[in-house]
Design a protein around this motif. Structure first.
Motif, PDB file in Angstrom:
ATOM      1  N   ARG A  54      -0.989   6.258  -6.547  1.00 12.92           N
ATOM      2  CA  ARG A  54      -2.226   5.486  -6.657  1.00 12.92           C
ATOM      3  C   ARG A  54      -3.128   5.749  -5.453  1.00 12.92           C
ATOM      4  O   ARG A  54      -2.653   6.012  -4.348  1.00 12.92           O
ATOM      5  CB  ARG A  54      -1.927   3.988  -6.712  1.00 12.92           C
ATOM      6  N   THR A  55      -4.429   5.655  -5.667  1.00 20.77           N
ATOM      7  CA  THR A  55      -5.388   5.743  -4.567  1.00 20.77           C
ATOM      8  C   THR A  55      -5.672   4.330  -4.086  1.00 20.77           C
ATOM      9  O   THR A  55      -6.156   3.492  -4.841  1.00 20.77           O
ATOM     10  CB  THR A  55      -6.691   6.416  -5.023  1.00 20.77           C
ATOM     11  N   VAL A  56      -5.349   4.076  -2.820  1.00 24.48           N
ATOM     12  CA  VAL A  56      -5.385   2.716  -2.289  1.00 24.48           C
ATOM     13  C   VAL A  56      -6.325   2.651  -1.091  1.00 24.48           C
ATOM     14  O   VAL A  56      -6.295   3.512  -0.208  1.00 24.48           O
ATOM     15  CB  VAL A  56      -3.978   2.249  -1.868  1.00 24.48           C
ATOM     16  N   VAL A  57      -7.150   1.603  -1.057  1.00 23.59           N
ATOM     17  CA  VAL A  57      -7.986   1.294   0.095  1.00 23.59           C
ATOM     18  C   VAL A  57      -7.455   0.002   0.698  1.00 23.59           C
ATOM     19  O   VAL A  57      -7.301  -0.996  -0.005  1.00 23.59           O
ATOM     20  CB  VAL A  57      -9.457   1.109  -0.307  1.00 23.59           C
ATOM     21  N   ALA A 102       0.837  -1.207   0.000  1.00 25.60           N
ATOM     22  CA  ALA A 102       0.000   0.000   0.000  1.00 25.60           C
ATOM     23  C   ALA A 102       0.869   1.253   0.000  1.00 25.60           C
ATOM     24  O   ALA A 102       0.597   2.215  -0.738  1.00 25.60           O
ATOM     25  CB  ALA A 102      -0.925   0.001   1.207  1.00 25.60           C
ATOM     26  N   ARG A 103       1.914   1.250   0.810  1.00 23.91           N
ATOM     27  CA  ARG A 103       2.806   2.413   0.864  1.00 23.91           C
ATOM     28  C   ARG A 103       3.478   2.651  -0.489  1.00 23.91           C
ATOM     29  O   ARG A 103       3.540   3.785  -0.982  1.00 23.91           O
ATOM     30  CB  ARG A 103       3.869   2.206   1.946  1.00 23.91           C
ATOM     31  N   THR A 104       3.955   1.591  -1.106  1.00 25.07           N
ATOM     32  CA  THR A 104       4.605   1.715  -2.412  1.00 25.07           C
ATOM     33  C   THR A 104       3.645   2.280  -3.455  1.00 25.07           C
ATOM     34  O   THR A 104       4.003   3.162  -4.243  1.00 25.07           O
ATOM     35  CB  THR A 104       5.134   0.347  -2.872  1.00 25.07           C
ATOM     36  N   ARG A 106       6.575  -7.587  -5.013  1.00 27.54           N
ATOM     37  CA  ARG A 106       6.683  -6.540  -6.046  1.00 27.54           C
ATOM     38  C   ARG A 106       6.934  -7.161  -7.412  1.00 27.54           C
ATOM     39  O   ARG A 106       6.376  -6.703  -8.428  1.00 27.54           O
ATOM     40  CB  ARG A 106       7.791  -5.563  -5.676  1.00 27.54           C
ATOM     41  N   ALA A 107       7.770  -8.187  -7.463  1.00 25.15           N
ATOM     42  CA  ALA A 107       8.059  -8.831  -8.742  1.00 25.15           C
ATOM     43  C   ALA A 107       6.814  -9.471  -9.331  1.00 25.15           C
ATOM     44  O   ALA A 107       6.548  -9.370 -10.540  1.00 25.15           O
ATOM     45  CB  ALA A 107       9.169  -9.873  -8.560  1.00 25.15           C
ATOM     46  N   VAL A 108       6.027 -10.122  -8.490  1.00 24.37           N
ATOM     47  CA  VAL A 108       4.789 -10.761  -8.968  1.00 24.37           C
ATOM     48  C   VAL A 108       3.792  -9.711  -9.429  1.00 24.37           C
ATOM     49  O   VAL A 108       3.185  -9.832 -10.507  1.00 24.37           O
ATOM     50  CB  VAL A 108       4.176 -11.649  -7.869  1.00 24.37           C
ATOM     51  N   VAL A 109       3.609  -8.656  -8.640  1.00 22.97           N
ATOM     52  CA  VAL A 109       2.655  -7.603  -9.013  1.00 22.97           C
ATOM     53  C   VAL A 109       3.077  -6.947 -10.325  1.00 22.97           C
ATOM     54  O   VAL A 109       2.237  -6.689 -11.212  1.00 22.97           O
ATOM     55  CB  VAL A 109       2.532  -6.563  -7.881  1.00 22.97           C
ATOM     56  N   ALA A 110       4.370  -6.674 -10.481  1.00 24.19           N
ATOM     57  CA  ALA A 110       4.850  -6.049 -11.716  1.00 24.19           C
ATOM     58  C   ALA A 110       4.606  -6.942 -12.924  1.00 24.19           C
ATOM     59  O   ALA A 110       4.273  -6.457 -14.018  1.00 24.19           O
ATOM     60  CB  ALA A 110       6.334  -5.721 -11.588  1.00 24.19           C
TER      61      ALA A 110
END
Length: 243
Positions: A43-46, A35-37, A217-221
Motif C-alpha cells: 500500500r502507498t501510505v502517508v 504504516a509499516r504493515t 490490526r483486528a479492528v482495521v481488518a
C-alpha cells in the motif's frame, strides 16, 4: 469504425485513518507500526500529525506546544488548531486521498473536541462550526482511540521525554496540565467514541505494544476489509492433545 479508447479511470479513493487519545497513549508508536504493515502489503501510505504535517502547520504547532497561546484561552487555541488543520487538509491530506493513498494521522479534529472542548470548556457548537470550516467533507474513515488512565499516560510521557535526553524533559503545553484536565480529556474521547461507534474504535492502550498492535490490526481488518494482508490461521491444539 475505429473504437475510441476508454477514458482513463480515476484512481480509487484513498482511506483516512486517525489515531486519537491522551498523552502517552502510544499513538505515534502504533501509527508507525500500522504504516509499516501496510507498506509491506504494497500500500502507498502517508503518515502525518496534528497540529503539523505541512510547513505552515508545523510553525503553528511549535507556537501551541510552547504555551504561547495559553494566556488567550482555549478558544484562541482552537482557532490556531483550526488554522493549522485547514492548511494540512488542503495541502497534504486531500491531495493524498484524491490519488488513492492511505493517510494515517496522529490526531485530527477529535483532539480539538476533546482538548479544547471537553477539557477546555469551549462550546461544542462553536467547535463544530470551526470543524466544518477546517475539514469540510474530509472525515476519517476510521478513528482508533487509544485509551489509557491519565496517570499511566503521563508517566509514559515523562519517561519518553527522559529517554530523549537533556533539554527534552520539560512537559509541553498540554502535558503540564493538572490531572483533572487529563481525566476530562479521557472522558471526552470516550464520549466521542460512544457518539460515533461506526467511525470510532476504542483500543485498550494499557497492554504492551505488541498486544495493542494486534488489537488495532483486528479492528482495521474488521472495519476496512481487504486493507490488511490475511492473517495466517493459528495452530490450535485440543485439550486432549495438550495433555
Amino acid at each position: 469504425m475505429t473504437a475510441r479508447p476508454a477514458p482513463p479511470q480515476a484512481p480509487p479513493p484513498g482511506l483516512f485513518i486517525t489515531f486519537e487519545g491522551g498523552e502517552g497513549a502510544g499513538k505515534s508508536t502504533q501509527l508507525a507500526r500500522l504504516a509499516r504493515t501496510l507498506r509491506e502489503a504494497g500500500r502507498t501510505v502517508v503518515t502525518t500529525r496534528e497540529p503539523g504535517g505541512t510547513e505552515r502547520a508545523e510553525e503553528i504547532r511549535a507556537a501551541l506546544l510552547s504555551g504561547i497561546a495559553k494566556p488567550y484561552g482555549p478558544f484562541a487555541e482552537a482557532l490556531l488548531f483550526a488554522a493549522a488543520r485547514i492548511d494540512h487538509v488542503d495541502r497534504l491530506i486531500r491531495p493524498a486521498l484524491r490519488v488513492g493513498e492511505i493517510v494515517l494521522c496522529d490526531r485530527f479534529a477529535d483532539s480539538t473536541r476533546a482538548y479544547q472542548g471537553a477539557a477546555g470548556g469551549v462550546d461544542p457548537g462553536t467547535l463544530r462550526a470551526l470543524e466544518r470550516a477546517a475539514v469540510g467533507g474530509t472525515r476519517p474513515d476510521l478513528t482508533l482511540i487509544l485509551d489509557l488512565p491519565p496517570e499511566s499516560g503521563l508517566a509514559r510521557a515523562r519517561a519518553r521525554a527522559a529517554e530523549a535526553g537533556a533539554g527534552a524533559d520539560a512537559p509541553d503545553r498540554f502535558e503540564a496540565e493538572a490531572l483533572a484536565f487529563h481525566a476530562r480529556l479521557r472522558a471526552g474521547f470516550l464520549s466521542i467514541a460512544e457518539a460515533e461507534p461506526a467511525r470510532c474504535a476504542v483500543i485498550d492502550a494499557g497492554a504492551g505494544p505488541d498486544a495493542v498492535e494486534a488489537a488495532i490490526r483486528a479492528v482495521v481488518a474488521a472495519r476496512l476489509p481487504g486493507l490488511l494482508p490475511a492473517e495466517p490461521a493459528p495452530e490450535t491444539a485440543s485439550r486432549d492433545d495438550a495433555a
